[in-house]
Design a protein around this motif. Structure first.
Motif, short mmCIF file in Angstrom:
data_model
loop_
_atom_site.label_atom_id
_atom_site.label_comp_id
_atom_site.label_asym_id
_atom_site.label_seq_id
_atom_site.Cartn_x
_atom_site.Cartn_y
_atom_site.Cartn_z
N GLY A 3 38.40 31.63 38.23
CA GLY A 3 39.35 30.77 37.53
C GLY A 3 39.79 29.61 38.39
O GLY A 3 40.41 28.67 37.90
N SER A 171 31.75 37.95 36.17
CA SER A 171 32.79 38.89 35.76
C SER A 171 33.05 39.84 36.93
O SER A 171 32.22 40.69 37.24
CB SER A 171 32.35 39.68 34.52
OG SER A 171 33.31 40.68 34.25
N ASN A 173 36.68 40.65 37.87
CA ASN A 173 38.13 40.82 38.01
C ASN A 173 38.69 41.83 37.01
O ASN A 173 39.79 41.66 36.48
CB ASN A 173 38.82 39.46 37.87
CG ASN A 173 40.06 39.39 38.74
OD1 ASN A 173 40.20 40.18 39.68
ND2 ASN A 173 40.96 38.47 38.43
N LYS A 175 39.97 45.83 36.08
CA LYS A 175 40.85 46.74 36.82
C LYS A 175 40.07 47.42 37.95
O LYS A 175 40.58 47.56 39.07
CB LYS A 175 41.43 47.80 35.87
CG LYS A 175 42.32 48.78 36.61
CD LYS A 175 43.11 49.70 35.71
CE LYS A 175 44.02 50.58 36.57
NZ LYS A 175 44.74 51.58 35.77
N LYS A 178 40.03 45.26 40.87
CA LYS A 178 41.36 45.19 41.52
C LYS A 178 41.59 46.44 42.34
O LYS A 178 42.19 46.39 43.42
CB LYS A 178 42.45 44.99 40.46
CG LYS A 178 42.38 43.59 39.85
CD LYS A 178 43.38 43.40 38.73
CE LYS A 178 43.21 42.00 38.13
NZ LYS A 178 43.50 41.98 36.69
N ASN A 251 32.72 45.13 30.51
CA ASN A 251 33.12 44.39 29.30
C ASN A 251 32.67 45.01 27.99
O ASN A 251 32.46 44.30 27.00
CB ASN A 251 32.60 42.94 29.39
CG ASN A 251 33.23 42.21 30.56
OD1 ASN A 251 34.45 42.23 30.73
ND2 ASN A 251 32.40 41.59 31.38
N ASP A 298 37.01 43.00 31.66
CA ASP A 298 37.52 41.92 32.49
C ASP A 298 38.10 40.81 31.60
O ASP A 298 37.40 39.88 31.19
CB ASP A 298 36.35 41.38 33.34
CG ASP A 298 36.75 40.30 34.31
OD1 ASP A 298 37.91 39.82 34.24
OD2 ASP A 298 35.89 39.92 35.13
N ALA A 299 39.39 40.96 31.28
CA ALA A 299 40.04 39.99 30.38
C ALA A 299 40.09 38.61 31.02
O ALA A 299 39.97 37.59 30.33
CB ALA A 299 41.45 40.48 30.03
N ASP A 300 40.25 38.56 32.34
CA ASP A 300 40.30 37.25 33.02
C ASP A 300 39.02 36.47 32.77
O ASP A 300 39.03 35.26 32.59
CB ASP A 300 40.48 37.41 34.53
CG ASP A 300 41.89 37.85 34.88
OD1 ASP A 300 42.71 38.02 33.93
OD2 ASP A 300 42.18 38.04 36.07
N PHE A 301 37.90 37.22 32.76
CA PHE A 301 36.61 36.57 32.50
C PHE A 301 36.50 36.12 31.04
O PHE A 301 36.15 34.98 30.74
CB PHE A 301 35.47 37.53 32.85
CG PHE A 301 34.11 37.08 32.36
CD1 PHE A 301 33.53 35.91 32.86
CD2 PHE A 301 33.42 37.80 31.40
CE1 PHE A 301 32.29 35.48 32.41
CE2 PHE A 301 32.18 37.37 30.94
CZ PHE A 301 31.62 36.21 31.44
N ASP A 304 38.75 33.20 30.31
CA ASP A 304 38.72 32.11 31.29
C ASP A 304 38.49 30.77 30.59
O ASP A 304 37.46 30.57 29.96
CB ASP A 304 37.59 32.37 32.29
CG ASP A 304 37.57 31.37 33.44
OD1 ASP A 304 38.24 30.31 33.31
OD2 ASP A 304 36.89 31.64 34.44
N LYS A 305 39.44 29.87 30.71
CA LYS A 305 39.30 28.62 29.96
C LYS A 305 38.19 27.73 30.51
O LYS A 305 37.70 26.84 29.83
CB LYS A 305 40.63 27.87 29.88
CG LYS A 305 41.21 27.47 31.22
CD LYS A 305 42.49 26.66 30.99
CE LYS A 305 43.20 26.27 32.29
NZ LYS A 305 42.39 26.02 33.45
#
Lengths: 313, 226
Positions: A3, A171, A173, A175, A178, A251, A298-301, A304-305
């Motif tokens: 990001g 992808s 990021n 859980k 983390k 995912n 991976d929601a961040d992926f 990701d805008k």
């Protein structure tokens, strides 16, 4: 980490990935990332100009909100509503893959886009047609000039730009990641699922990418309406019959349905298939594995805008 | 890989080019020793046919003296296209070429280049010499029509490719040469035509044993024209 990439004029961006990932297999030494090429590739990826009747873009079958898969369709849909023979795979961590497609028929990511562009049931065009359409667009000529230092658009440049954008789809990021980075921890159930996963699934769905990107037969009977024998069609060797590329199990909540022909809609069906294939699991254990698999979302992926639709001005 | 040395029974003298001289090599496809003009009719024995497309890759064209490398000629990969007359001519400024008595080249693209992604120029997929559904360059393409073809619109389409064993269709050609700064190489398609019409191989679009057998003919169709 993820990001942070922004599309300014920085050349030679390093692909962002965490320490627990192996080195990518893509040769970035030979072909470094470049923000102007990435942006151009991103614009092309979302532009139906790549299809014969200007109706289908890459994203029609590879939607960012589905981890770049095609949710709700077991077999992919293309131009003139043609139905393909395989499920559109999710696209991420492509820089770690060497062979593409469910059967590995494509040997380099640069060459992959030729397949959907030329397929009569997908985009129904050809790379020549795409190149001449793009060469007629002043806006695209300017973008290619910026990215490659030349106004003349070639097939090679179109393909290279698409590659650049797709390589940035990392992808890493979820859980699980983390936890690996010491920023989070598994619940008891997730941890139990992780142990069961390592015991029963990890030889093929190898962490941290959750695929060894080899080919295997996971016991699915052939669908006699499709007669798709996978890798065998590429190598001509009978030992490869019904071998398909092992997909990553990251995912999964975004990329259903599952398998090369999209035959399973839920993870429960997938786990039931594996217990029928002599991987003995109690229903509690199946639930634990599913709980673990959900830590790979991976929601961040997905949100990701920097990967989203970007229109040429 | 098969290596063919043509006319080995003849003894060749080495030749040397003057410094700064240009060497030019021309490739001329023929049927029955008549140069091919696209889309015109040929009567070859009892076969009548017309060729609409003839393209192939000439790669790693180089001069040798016996087995000693002397110099490269032209680009590493060169697309011959019968529709583009200039593509039959490859020339090279030679500063100090030294002596040479044979030229070598491949028909096709080496396997390393095959799996190294996309390239500009003669290797750009816009030339229609790359399969889209399965990775691989088409090494040699011959298309046309003949009333003898029971196919749609009487078309024949011969696409020879394949870069992985056992279906590799890259073929090395070695031709002994005699003194001259211009070399004319005739590509006598006769044997290819005989094979495809004799065995009725009118559609060939993928790697495999049929393509391998056809590629095995390549070393026999190139010869130096006097």
């Amino acid at each position: 980490m993820i990001g942070l990439m922004s599309f300014t004029d920085i050349k030679d961006i390093r692909l962002p990935y965490p320490d627990h990932f192996p080195n990518p297999t893509f040769d970035f030494q030979k072909t470094p990332l470049d923000s102007t090429k990435i942006l151009l590739g991103r614009i092309l990826f979302y532009d139906p100009i790549l299809s014969k009747d200007n109706s289908i873009s890459c994203a029609s079958c590879h939607s960012p909100y589905n981890a770049f898969a095609h949710t709700d369709h077991d077999l992919s849909h293309g131009i003139f509503d043609a139905i393909g023979t395989r499920n559109a795979p999710a696209l991420f961590n492509l820089a770690w893959q060497k062979e593409f497609m469910w059967d590995g028929a494509i040997n380099h990511i640069d060459m992959q886009a030729l397949a959907p562009i030329s397929h009569p049931g997908e985009m129904g065009s050809s790379i020549n047609e795409v190149v001449s359409t793009l060469n007629a667009s002043n806006a695209y000529k300017e973008l290619f000039q910026k990215a490659f230092g030349e106004k003349t658009i070639t097939g090679a440049k179109v393909l290279k730009a698409l590659t650049q954008f797709q390589l940035t789809l990392v992808s890493a990021n979820a859980k699980y990641d983390k936890v690996k980075m010491g920023k989070d921890s598994f619940t008891l159930q997730e941890n139990n699922g992780y142990l069961l996963f390592k015991k029963n699934c990890n030889t093929c769905h190898q962490e941290p990418l959750f695929s060894s990107y080899q080919f295997a037969n996971n016991g699915l009977p052939v669908d006699t309406t499709l007669n798709d024998f996978g890798r065998w069609q590429v190598t001509g060797q009978t030992k490869d019959s019904l071998h398909f590329k092992i997909p990553s199990v990251r995912n999964l909540s975004y990329s259903y349905p599952y398998m090369h022909d999209g035959r399973f809609k839920t993870l429960r069906e997938v786990l039931n298939h594996y217990t029928e294939q002599k991987i003995p699991l109690t229903s509690n254990e199946k639930a634990d594995i599913i709980a673990f698999l959900l830590t790979l979302n991976d929601a961040d992926f997905v949100f990701d805008k920097n990967n989203k639709y970007y229109k040429i001005k | 890989m098969k290596t063919a040395i043509l006319h080995l029974f003849v003894l060749f003298t080495s030749l040397t080019l003057d410094a700064q001289k240009a060497l030019s090599i021309s490739f001329v496809p023929t049927i029955d020793h008549a140069s091919i003009v696209l889309d015109s009719n040929y009567q070859y024995g009892d076969i009548s046919l017309s060729i609409s497309n003839l393209k192939f890759y000439i790669s790693e064209l180089a001069l040798f003296n016996d087995d000693t490398f002397v110099a490269n000629v032209g680009k590493q990969h060169h697309l011959f296209d019968a529709g583009l007359p200039t593509s039959g001519l490859i020339s090279q400024e030679m500063t100090e070429p030294g002596a040479f008595n044979n030229i070598r080249f491949n028909i096709g693209i080496d396997s390393l280049t095959h799996s190294a992604g996309v390239f500009e120029g003669d290797l750009d997929p816009i030339h229609g010499m790359y399969w889209s559904w399965q990775s691989g360059y088409i090494h040699f393409k011959l298309e046309g029509t003949s009333p003898a073809c029971p196919t749609r619109q009487n078309k024949f389409q011969i696409h020879v490719g394949g870069y992985q064993a056992p279906n590799n269709t890259l073929r090395k050609i070695i031709l002994p040469v005699v003194t001259s700064s211009t070399l004319n190489i005739e590509i006598a398609l006769d044997k290819i035509i005989q094979r495809i019409f004799g065995q009725k191989i009118f559609q060939m679009m993928s790697p495999g044993p049929t393509a391998v057998a056809l590629a095995d003919i390549f070393p026999q169709i190139f010869q130096i024209k006097k």
